[in-house]
Design a protein around this motif. Structure first.
Motif, mmCIF file in Angstrom:
data_model
loop_
_atom_site.group_PDB
_atom_site.id
_atom_site.type_symbol
_atom_site.label_atom_id
_atom_site.label_comp_id
_atom_site.label_asym_id
_atom_site.label_seq_id
_atom_site.Cartn_x
_atom_site.Cartn_y
_atom_site.Cartn_z
ATOM 1 N N GLN A 265 -57.407 -86.386 -0.456
ATOM 2 C CA GLN A 265 -56.773 -87.541 0.158
ATOM 3 C C GLN A 265 -56.407 -88.528 -0.928
ATOM 4 O O GLN A 265 -57.297 -88.983 -1.656
ATOM 5 C CB GLN A 265 -57.724 -88.209 1.169
ATOM 6 N N PRO A 266 -55.114 -88.836 -1.113
ATOM 7 C CA PRO A 266 -53.955 -88.320 -0.387
ATOM 8 C C PRO A 266 -53.789 -86.812 -0.589
ATOM 9 O O PRO A 266 -54.339 -86.246 -1.528
ATOM 10 C CB PRO A 266 -52.765 -89.067 -0.983
ATOM 11 N N ARG A 267 -52.996 -86.204 0.294
ATOM 12 C CA ARG A 267 -52.749 -84.769 0.181
ATOM 13 C C ARG A 267 -52.073 -84.439 -1.138
ATOM 14 O O ARG A 267 -51.361 -85.269 -1.714
ATOM 15 C CB ARG A 267 -51.866 -84.282 1.331
ATOM 16 N N ILE A 268 -52.285 -83.230 -1.600
ATOM 17 C CA ILE A 268 -51.675 -82.794 -2.843
ATOM 18 C C ILE A 268 -50.150 -82.847 -2.735
ATOM 19 O O ILE A 268 -49.566 -82.544 -1.699
ATOM 20 C CB ILE A 268 -52.148 -81.365 -3.200
ATOM 21 N N ASN A 269 -49.494 -83.293 -3.811
ATOM 22 C CA ASN A 269 -48.033 -83.338 -3.869
ATOM 23 C C ASN A 269 -47.512 -82.000 -4.374
ATOM 24 O O ASN A 269 -48.015 -81.470 -5.367
ATOM 25 C CB ASN A 269 -47.568 -84.444 -4.821
ATOM 26 N N ILE A 270 -46.529 -81.454 -3.687
ATOM 27 C CA ILE A 270 -45.943 -80.178 -4.077
ATOM 28 C C ILE A 270 -44.488 -80.406 -4.487
ATOM 29 O O ILE A 270 -43.685 -80.917 -3.699
ATOM 30 C CB ILE A 270 -46.018 -79.144 -2.938
ATOM 31 N N LEU A 271 -44.162 -80.032 -5.722
ATOM 32 C CA LEU A 271 -42.828 -80.229 -6.277
ATOM 33 C C LEU A 271 -42.350 -78.924 -6.914
ATOM 34 O O LEU A 271 -43.154 -78.044 -7.233
ATOM 35 C CB LEU A 271 -42.846 -81.329 -7.343
ATOM 36 N N PRO A 272 -41.036 -78.771 -7.120
ATOM 37 C CA PRO A 272 -40.537 -77.588 -7.843
ATOM 38 C C PRO A 272 -41.119 -77.546 -9.252
ATOM 39 O O PRO A 272 -41.198 -78.577 -9.933
ATOM 40 C CB PRO A 272 -39.020 -77.798 -7.876
#
Length: 331
Positions: free
Chosen positions: A238-245
């Motif tokens: 928390q916060p949720r994991i950030n997913i990026l290219p």
């Protein structure tokens, strides 16, 4: 208490697969949490251990012996449900004593008095013993419900989201209490929840479930720091994991398609420019909502940081997680 082993456990309801080939061990004295969304198979596993459901395949081993042919009573497990399930016309004392007065246990009254007094002290409700159940608050009712399981001496305690119907403050208080009780009694406990905060704060081990399958099993720290795939990484934090290219930053390993950035993986001050969209002041920290090249992400910063929407800050990854096209972790 007893060690509990699940061996290649499977259960379907018609065409719906509820549990598929689950193998795990609940060590003696451990606090194991099954974590996953609705429909992941968590409650079905509890029901298979308790004997309320029979497996289609596999084995349930309690205390070194198979229990699949035993009745629920013969398995000697204690279960706590989301709803309180108290007898409203009985006092707290009689609600706690009720399991001990069953024809199966035939507990002497002096022993019942001793156990009820002992558990009331552990639950910190000895002053409520003469109250009717209807005179209790929600938190007190759930303590009594938990106490009805604790007065027995079962092989394992099974708890099915016992705190989910309480408000946030009570849940927080009872998380601490439940962990204290488990450690005080040295109890073996299997706990079901969809709340990752409960899983992280109380457990010695976490099992992450997805569509009836056990995806990963380990300590809270291991699950958080070394998730086996994108699904597990998204269940905790928390916060949720950030997913990026993955190609947004240099240095991605071969085969990486996505990069996972938890707040501690985002270094501020250097790197690519991002725009502050929203600032959440949480007292001990500030949660920043950023936009980076059209992608949204959330991170944390110093509570004294003077930032406003529209500000530009530079960020770069530090020790991030990488995932391939299927979502599997790349080490």
């Amino acid at each position: 208490m007893s060690e509990v082993h699940l061996r290649n456990l499977s259960k379907s309801f018609g065409t719906t697969v509820a549990v598929e080939d689950v193998t795990l061990t609940v060590p003696d004295g451990a606090f194991v949490t099954l974590l996953g969304p609705t429909g992941a198979g968590k409650t079905t596993i509890l029901r298979l251990i308790s004997g309320l459901e029979q497996p289609d395949a596999g084995d349930v081993v309690i205390g070194g012996r198979s229990a699949v042919d035993d009745t629920p009573a013969q398995r000697n497990v204690a279960m706590v449900f989301q709803q309180y399930s108290l007898y409203p016309h009985l006092s707290v004392k009689d609600n706690l004593a009720f399991p001990l007065r069953s024809p199966l246990l035939k507990t002497p009254e002096h022993e019942i008095d001793r156990k009820v007094t002992e558990i009331a002290e552990v639950l910190r409700i000895p002053h409520k013993l003469n109250n009717k159940a209807t005179e209790l608050s929600g938190g007190e009712m759930q303590r009594v419900s938990i106490g009805r399981a604790l007065v027995r001496n079962p092989s394992i305690y099974l708890m099915d989201e016992p705190l989910s119907s309480l408000d946030a403050k009570l849940r927080s208080d009872l998380r601490i209490e439940l962990k204290r009780i488990q450690e005080t009694l040295g109890a073996t406990l299997l706990y079901v929840t969809h709340d990752q905060v409960e899983a992280m704060t109380m457990s010695t081990h976490i099992g992450v479930l997805d569509n009836g399958r056990l995806v990963q099993f380990g300590s809270p720290r291991e699950i958080y720091e070394n998730p086996v795939n994108l699904y597990v990484a998204g269940r905790l934090g928390q916060p949720r994991i950030n997913i990026l290219p993955a190609d947004m930053f240099a240095g991605s390993p071969a085969g990486a398609r996505q990069i996972g950035l938890r707040p501690e993986h985002i270094e501020q001050g250097e790197g690519k420019e991002s725009t502050v969209k929203r600032v959440e002041h949480l007292g001990d920290q500030i949660r920043l909502h950023l936009t980076l090249e059209g992608h949204d992400l959330v991170t944390l910063t110093d509570p004294h940081a003077d930032l406003e929407p529209g500000d530009i800050i530079s960020i770069q990854p530090r020790n991030p997680l990488f995932f391939d096209a299927s979502g599997a972790r790349i080490n």
